[in-house]
Design an enzyme around this catalytic site. Sequence first.
Site, PDB file in Angstrom:
ATOM      1  N   GLN B 123       0.653  -1.180   0.168  1.00  0.00           N
ATOM      2  CA  GLN B 123      -0.100  -0.028   0.125  1.00  0.00           C
ATOM      3  C   GLN B 123       0.862   1.365  -0.023  1.00  0.00           C
ATOM      4  OE1 GLN B 123      -1.132   1.816   3.664  1.00  0.00           O
ATOM      5  NE2 GLN B 123      -3.314   1.256   3.201  1.00  0.00           N
ATOM      6  N   GLY B 124       0.774   2.261  -1.000  1.00  0.00           N
ATOM      7  CA  GLY B 124       1.416   3.355  -1.048  1.00  0.00           C
ATOM      8  C   GLY B 124       0.587   4.619  -0.811  1.00  0.00           C
ATOM      9  N   TYR B 125       0.343   4.804   0.601  1.00  0.00           N
ATOM     10  CA  TYR B 125      -0.356   6.147   1.164  1.00  0.00           C
ATOM     11  C   TYR B 125       0.447   7.151   1.637  1.00  0.00           C
ATOM     12  CZ  TYR B 125      -4.829   3.530   0.368  1.00  0.00           C
ATOM     13  OH  TYR B 125      -5.893   2.926   0.107  1.00  0.00           O
ATOM     14  N   SER B 158       4.892  -1.325   4.257  1.00  0.00           N
ATOM     15  CA  SER B 158       5.088  -2.646   4.459  1.00  0.00           C
ATOM     16  C   SER B 158       4.958  -3.864   3.343  1.00  0.00           C
ATOM     17  CB  SER B 158       4.426  -3.207   5.583  1.00  0.00           C
ATOM     18  OG  SER B 158       2.881  -2.745   5.611  1.00  0.00           O
ATOM     19  N   GLU B 241      -9.676  -0.971   8.688  1.00  0.00           N
ATOM     20  CA  GLU B 241      -8.318  -1.320   8.990  1.00  0.00           C
ATOM     21  C   GLU B 241      -8.092  -0.897  10.339  1.00  0.00           C
ATOM     22  OE1 GLU B 241      -3.580  -0.003   7.324  1.00  0.00           O
ATOM     23  OE2 GLU B 241      -5.105   1.656   7.843  1.00  0.00           O
ATOM     24  N   ASN B 372      -2.604   7.873  17.834  1.00  0.00           N
ATOM     25  CA  ASN B 372      -4.058   8.014  18.901  1.00  0.00           C
ATOM     26  C   ASN B 372      -4.418   9.576  19.136  1.00  0.00           C
ATOM     27  OD1 ASN B 372      -4.220   5.551  18.849  1.00  0.00           O
ATOM     28  ND2 ASN B 372      -3.426   5.101  20.856  1.00  0.00           N
TER      29      ASN B 372
END
Lengths: 353, 394
Positions: B123-125, B158, B241, B372
Amino acid sequence: MRFGLSEEQTLLADSVTRFLADNVPLDEVRKVASGESSDAAVWQGLTELGVPGLLIPEDHGGVGLGSLDAVVVADCLGANVTPSPFLSSAVIAPTVLVAAGQREDLLGSLAGGEIRIGTAFGEAIGARVDADVKVSGGKLSGKSLFALDTHADHFLVATKGKHVYLVNASDCEVTDLPTVDRTRTTCEIKYNNVAAELISDNPDVFTEALDRARVVMAADTLGAAQHMIDEAVAYAKVREQFNRPIATFQAVKHMCAQMTADLEPCRSMVWYAGHALDNVPEEARLLACHTKAHLAEVGRSVSKTATEVHGGMGFTDLLGLHYWFKRCGFNRQMLGVPELVREEAARIQGLAA
Amino acid sequence: MELSFGPEYESFRDEVRDFITKHKDQQAPSGAGSDAGKSWQKTLIEAGYTARTIPKEYGGFGAEPDMVKSRIINEEFATARMPGGLGGQGISMLIPTLLELGTDEQKEQFIKPTLHGEMVWCQGYSEPGAGSDLASLRTSAVLDGDEWVINGSKIWTSTAHLAHWMFCLVRTEPDAPKHNGISFLLLRMDTPGIEIRPLVDMTMNANFNEVFFTDVRVPKDQIVGRRGQGWQVANAILGHERDSLADPNASLTRLNSLIDLMKTETLGGERLIDNPLYRERLMKIQGRAMAMRYNDMHVLSSRLNKDQEAPLARMITKLQGTELRHELEALAIDAMGEVGLSFGSNPYLRGGGSWQYQFMYFLGLIIGGGTNQIQKNIISERGLGMPKEPKIEK
C-alpha cells in the site's frame, strides 16, 4: 444476538430520568445535602415508580425485575446525584432476605417504601479503625462504622464470618457520620447487647448481595461520570478564551476524548456484569469485582478531568459539579476500594491465596 | 440482553469445529507466498472459512455476507490456534475496494490471483511529508499520452520488497483542493524507476520500506475510480483497517499467556504471581481488557441490530485497544526485571522474544493507522461534536 438494553429497560430509564428531572433538580439535591430537607420525599416519589420493590418478587409485593434493571436505575440515580437509600433498601436488603428465605414479611413493607433497611457490611469486607461486631447468645455488641443509611428502621449487620443479622435501629445507638457525599448517608452503630435475628449463616448469601451491590455502585458511577463528560463537553463549546470556544483547543478536546474512551467500554461492562449476576453464575463474581474496581478508577479520572475542563468554575460550589465528583468518590470507597476488590478478583481465579 | 446467536449459528459453529478437528495437525504456513500457504488458502476458501463473501467468479466462496458466521469462524480458529487464511493489504484492503469501485476488467484481472496468494500487494499511502495529514501527499502523476508518469516517494510501505503490485495514492490534479486532487493507481513493482529501501524499525526488523519513484510509467487505465476521486476510494475502507488493529479477544488470549508467565517466572525464588504488587497490576489490566471485550460485543450488536447505535464504542477501539496491549506487554517485561531485557540470541529469552517485540510493535500501532492523537480528534469532533481547530491561513 443483541447486546444491550431491552425496550422495557430503556422505558424504565426514561421514566426514572423524567421523574428525577422534574422532581429532584440540583436545588433539591443541595437541600438534602445541607440537611435542610431529608431524602424521604424523593424516596416516596421513587416508590410510586416501583423503585424500592424493583428486585422484590411480585408475590412479595415487588416488581420482580432483575439485576440489569437495577443497573439501569442506578445509572439514572448516579447521573442525577439522587439522594436515596436505593443501594441498601432496594438492592442489598431484598437480595439478602430473598436469598436467605428469611423475614420475607419485611419485603412488602420495603417495596411499599414503608420501611428502610440499612446495611453494615464493613466488618465482613475489612474492618476499619475500631469497628468490631461480636455476637453472643443472639445478641450483638460492639460497633459498626460507615453503615449505609442513617435513617434506616432496621440494619442488616454482617460479621467477619459473613453471617448476617437483623437488628432494630431503635435498639441501637445510631450516629450520623458525615462524608463528602451527602446524597447517601452513613452512620456509626453502637450495639449494646442488642437483640439480633440471624438471617443467614451462609457466606454465599452475603456474597450474592455484595456482588449485586458492587455492580449497582459501578452503574451509579457510570451515570455520574457520563453526566460529568456531557457537562464538560457542553461547557467547552460555550466557554470562550482567546476569542474562540475552548472546545477548539486540542488540549481540551483530547481531555474530553480520553474521558469518553475510558468511560464508553464501562457502559458495556456494567451492562454485562448486571446480566451475568442473573444469567451467567460462573462469571458473575469475577465480573462484579472487576466492574466495581474498574469503574472506581475511571470514575476518579473522569470526575477529575471533567472538573478541570470547567476551569475555576469547576472548583466552585456555584456550579455544583462537585456533587458528581463526590458521588464517584463515595462509590469508590464503599464496599471495597479497588485494591481490595482486585485482590478478591485474583483469589476468585486462584491467583492469590 | 440476548447473547446467543441462535440454533442455526450454533450448528454452524459445530461445522467449523468439525473442520478444525479434521485439520488439527495443520501447521502455520511460513513465509508469504509459500506453496504451503497457497494450498492452505485454497482449502480454506473451498470450505468457506476465508474469502467467504467474495463472489465465486472471482475465486471466493460466494456466500452472502453474514457477520455472525464470520465471527464464529474467527472465534473458533483463534481458540484452536488454527492458522487462518492469507492476510496482507491486497486481501484486506484492495479486494474490498475493487469489489466496490473497480471496473469489471480490474476485478477479473486482480481479485482471483490476489486471493490465492499469486499476487502480493503493498500500500502506497503515507509520504515523508504526509503522515497524519495524508491528504497533503505530493507524489505526482502526470498524464503523458496513454501513461501516468509518477515522481515522488512513499514511506511505511510494509511488504514492498515482497510485493508484485502496489495500490497507491498520487496527486493528479495539483490545482484542485487537496482532497479532490488525488487519484488511486495500481502499478507493478518491477516497473523501471522504482527503488525500494528497507526501513529498519525499533524492533530491528525491516517491517517497512521507503519507495522512490523516478519517472515511473503506468498505463492510463490502471486507476480505480475517476481522476481526483482517490481520497474517496481510499476512505471507503480505511475505517475497516483501524478496527482490526486491536482485537480485544487477542488481548485476553495474550493476558492468559501473561498469567502463565507470572506463574513460572520467579523473583528470589518466589513466583511473580505471588507478588502482590505485580498481581495488582495484572488485575488492573485484566479489568480493562474485560471492559474492551464487552465493548466489542456492544459494537458487534450495533452492527447486527439496525435499531441499535454505538458510534462512540466503535470510535474508541483503536485508541484504547492499542494502549492497553502496549501496557500488557510492558507488565510482562517489568515482571521479568532484567530478564525482560533479553533480546536476540540471549539464552534467557522468554516466549521467543515476543514480549519485547510486541511491546515495541504496539507502540508502532499506537502511532500507525491514524495516531492516537488523531483518534482523539476523531472522537471529539465526530463523536462529541466539538469544533475543529481554526485553520491557519497560509
